[in-house]
Design a protein around this motif. Structure first.
Motif, PDB file in Angstrom:
ATOM      1  N   CYS A 164      94.823 -15.418  19.590  1.00  0.00           N
ATOM      2  CA  CYS A 164      94.295 -15.930  18.328  1.00  0.00           C
ATOM      3  C   CYS A 164      92.831 -16.301  18.563  1.00  0.00           C
ATOM      4  CB  CYS A 164      95.075 -17.156  17.862  1.00  0.00           C
ATOM      5  SG  CYS A 164      94.323 -17.929  16.412  1.00  0.00           S
ATOM      6  N   PRO A 165      91.893 -15.667  17.881  1.00  0.00           N
ATOM      7  CA  PRO A 165      90.491 -15.960  18.117  1.00  0.00           C
ATOM      8  C   PRO A 165      90.072 -17.349  17.635  1.00  0.00           C
ATOM      9  CG  PRO A 165      90.722 -14.407  16.312  1.00  0.00           C
ATOM     10  CD  PRO A 165      92.081 -14.617  16.900  1.00  0.00           C
ATOM     11  N   THR A 166      90.767 -17.893  16.669  1.00  0.00           N
ATOM     12  CA  THR A 166      90.420 -19.210  16.143  1.00  0.00           C
ATOM     13  C   THR A 166      90.959 -20.330  17.021  1.00  0.00           C
ATOM     14  OG1 THR A 166      90.448 -18.280  13.917  1.00  0.00           O
ATOM     15  CG2 THR A 166      90.546 -20.676  14.086  1.00  0.00           C
ATOM     16  N   CYS A 167      92.168 -20.180  17.513  1.00  0.00           N
ATOM     17  CA  CYS A 167      92.785 -21.222  18.334  1.00  0.00           C
ATOM     18  C   CYS A 167      92.354 -21.154  19.803  1.00  0.00           C
ATOM     19  CB  CYS A 167      94.304 -21.140  18.245  1.00  0.00           C
ATOM     20  SG  CYS A 167      94.942 -21.482  16.590  1.00  0.00           S
ATOM     21  N   SER A 168      91.884 -20.006  20.234  1.00  0.00           N
ATOM     22  CA  SER A 168      91.495 -19.832  21.635  1.00  0.00           C
ATOM     23  C   SER A 168      90.130 -20.460  21.891  1.00  0.00           C
ATOM     24  CB  SER A 168      91.429 -18.347  21.989  1.00  0.00           C
ATOM     25  OG  SER A 168      92.702 -17.766  21.904  1.00  0.00           O
ATOM     26  N   THR A 169      89.977 -20.932  23.112  1.00  0.00           N
ATOM     27  CA  THR A 169      88.686 -21.450  23.551  1.00  0.00           C
ATOM     28  C   THR A 169      88.192 -20.600  24.716  1.00  0.00           C
ATOM     29  OG1 THR A 169      89.585 -22.968  25.213  1.00  0.00           O
ATOM     30  CG2 THR A 169      89.404 -23.805  22.948  1.00  0.00           C
ATOM     31  N   ARG A 170      87.038 -20.902  25.190  1.00  0.00           N
ATOM     32  CA  ARG A 170      86.480 -20.183  26.334  1.00  0.00           C
ATOM     33  C   ARG A 170      87.386 -20.327  27.559  1.00  0.00           C
ATOM     34  NH1 ARG A 170      80.581 -21.750  28.388  1.00  0.00           N
ATOM     35  NH2 ARG A 170      79.854 -19.659  27.941  1.00  0.00           N
ATOM     36  N   TRP A 171      88.003 -21.494  27.717  1.00  0.00           N
ATOM     37  CA  TRP A 171      88.780 -21.783  28.922  1.00  0.00           C
ATOM     38  C   TRP A 171      90.276 -21.599  28.736  1.00  0.00           C
ATOM     39  CZ3 TRP A 171      84.827 -24.834  27.055  1.00  0.00           C
ATOM     40  CH2 TRP A 171      83.660 -24.783  27.811  1.00  0.00           C
ATOM     41  N   HIS A 172      90.743 -21.565  27.495  1.00  0.00           N
ATOM     42  CA  HIS A 172      92.186 -21.454  27.249  1.00  0.00           C
ATOM     43  C   HIS A 172      92.429 -20.443  26.134  1.00  0.00           C
ATOM     44  CE1 HIS A 172      96.376 -22.505  26.704  1.00  0.00           C
ATOM     45  NE2 HIS A 172      96.141 -22.677  25.428  1.00  0.00           N
TER      46      HIS A 172
END
Length: 137
Positions: free
Chosen positions: A62-70
């Motif tokens: 999910c591009p919205t829920c994902s972060t750089r680290w997770h």
């Protein structure tokens, strides 16, 4: 200032949802038909817009829920809630879901360690700003 604006926007959405819930619970049949004709298309478009932002990318994240680290694998919590309320909820409407319980609990009592704001610190049914938190402009 962004925090204040964000809180005002969130409060407006909560107030609108509260109003629609009140209408659904108390309005006569003719009023319900009128509200359904005007509000259902708006609500379905809102769901579509939100779900589109959470469509999985080529890696299945999910591009919205994902972060750089997770990275958040699909289906993310937004899709899970959508399915629970729009699809599975129709199978057992009398049961209150775990998500509903968490959301209602969050709205009725603060999650943070801050004590609940006093009546003088709130406006309307929802607090506009928690004065105990620093607001940075």
């Amino acid at each position: 200032m962004d925090q204040v604006l964000g809180q005002v926007l969130r409060n407006a959405v909560w107030e609108r949802l509260d109003m629609l819930t009140d209408l659904a619970n108390r309005a006569d049949a003719q009023s319900l038909v009128s509200v359904a004709r005007s509000e259902l298309p708006r609500l379905t478009e809102a769901w579509r817009a939100m779900l589109k932002m959470h469509e999985p990318d080529e890696r299945g994240d999910c591009p919205t829920c994902s972060t750089r680290w997770h990275r958040c694998k699909a289906p993310c919590s937004v899709w899970q809630v959508a399915h629970e309320h729009l699809v599975a909820g129709g199978l057992a409407p009398q049961q209150q879901s775990a998500t509903d319980s968490r959301l209602q609990g969050r709205r009725k009592s603060p999650i943070s360690a801050h004590p609940a704001p006093t009546a003088a610190e709130t406006t309307g049914r929802h607090a506009l700003v928690n004065p105990r938190r620093a607001v940075t402009a």
